[in-house]
Design an enzyme around this catalytic site. Structure first.
Site, PDB file in Angstrom:
ATOM      1  N   HIS A  36      -5.721  -7.581  -5.690  1.00 50.24           N
ATOM      2  CA  HIS A  36      -5.075  -8.584  -4.845  1.00 50.24           C
ATOM      3  C   HIS A  36      -3.565  -8.587  -4.818  1.00 50.24           C
ATOM      4  O   HIS A  36      -2.809  -9.201  -4.068  1.00 50.24           O
ATOM      5  CB  HIS A  36      -5.554  -9.936  -5.296  1.00 50.24           C
TER       6      HIS A  36
ATOM      7  N   ASN B 112     -12.529  -0.969  -4.720  1.00 52.36           N
ATOM      8  CA  ASN B 112     -12.267  -1.342  -6.234  1.00 52.36           C
ATOM      9  C   ASN B 112     -13.602  -2.269  -6.230  1.00 52.36           C
ATOM     10  O   ASN B 112     -13.732  -3.120  -5.917  1.00 52.36           O
ATOM     11  CB  ASN B 112     -11.145  -2.005  -6.381  1.00 52.36           C
TER      12      ASN B 112
ATOM     13  N   TYR C 241       0.956  -1.167  -0.129  1.00 56.72           N
ATOM     14  CA  TYR C 241       0.122  -0.047   0.207  1.00 56.72           C
ATOM     15  C   TYR C 241       0.933   1.102  -0.126  1.00 56.72           C
ATOM     16  O   TYR C 241       0.575   2.268  -0.693  1.00 56.72           O
ATOM     17  CB  TYR C 241      -0.898  -0.096   1.304  1.00 56.72           C
TER      18      TYR C 241
ATOM     19  N   GLU D 178      -0.752 -16.571  -9.802  1.00 60.41           N
ATOM     20  CA  GLU D 178      -0.049 -15.737 -10.621  1.00 60.41           C
ATOM     21  C   GLU D 178       1.526 -16.118 -10.447  1.00 60.41           C
ATOM     22  O   GLU D 178       2.010 -16.102 -11.435  1.00 60.41           O
ATOM     23  CB  GLU D 178      -0.340 -14.117 -10.316  1.00 60.41           C
TER      24      GLU D 178
END
Length: 161
Positions: A125, A116, A93, A150
């Protein structure tokens, strides 16, 4: 009229909601979508197919026609910054806040990230806390699943894949 297309995932159904103008929300399994009241437009069906392909490890980016949503300029700036995070990478963040020229705004970035309306398409994410996973509307298990997907191209063992 709002239309909803459900997308199965190993951790529960997601839903892509919108109208003729585009996708207005992607609902994560824990959130539960509203009832559909209309027929899904082609852009909505295409977005749902892209989400399904992403969850199956066959797609890395989504090209979604976004519908109108209420958001502050700061939220939109955060979402635009998050959209630049490459597949398989994460940012904190604080890193997102610094990239926006607002180094003290990590908490505000977290709040904007939580607002979001298009998770996965705008990959919130991929934003984590400085000391750990951080929050996610779909819950920690789904966030871990997406990050593992991912990182490896497949979901973690025991996730129903």
């Amino acid at each position: 009229m709002l239309a909803v297309v459900h997308v199965p995932s190993p951790l529960g159904d997601l839903a892509v909601a919108g109208d003729a103008a585009g996708v207005t929300r992607i609902w994560l399994p824990r959130e539960g979508p509203p009832p559909a009241t209309g027929v899904a437009a082609p852009a909505l069906r295409q977005a749902a197919a892209q989400v399904a392909a992403y969850l199956a490890g066959r797609r890395r980016t989504l090209h979604v026609r976004y519908g109108a949503v209420r958001a502050t300029p700061f939220q939109r700036a955060v979402w635009a910054q998050i959209a630049t995070i490459p597949y398989g990478e994460v940012r904190t963040y604080g890193q997102v806040a610094r990239a926006l020229g607002r180094p003290g705004a990590a908490r505000a970035v977290g709040q904007a990230t939580g607002a979001n309306p298009w998770p996965i398409a705008i990959p919130c994410h991929r934003v984590v806390g400085a000391g750990g996973l951080g929050g996610f509307g779909g819950g920690a298990a789904l966030k871990e699943f997406l990050l593992h997907l991912e990182a490896t191209g497949r979901g973690p063992r025991g996730a129903g894949r």
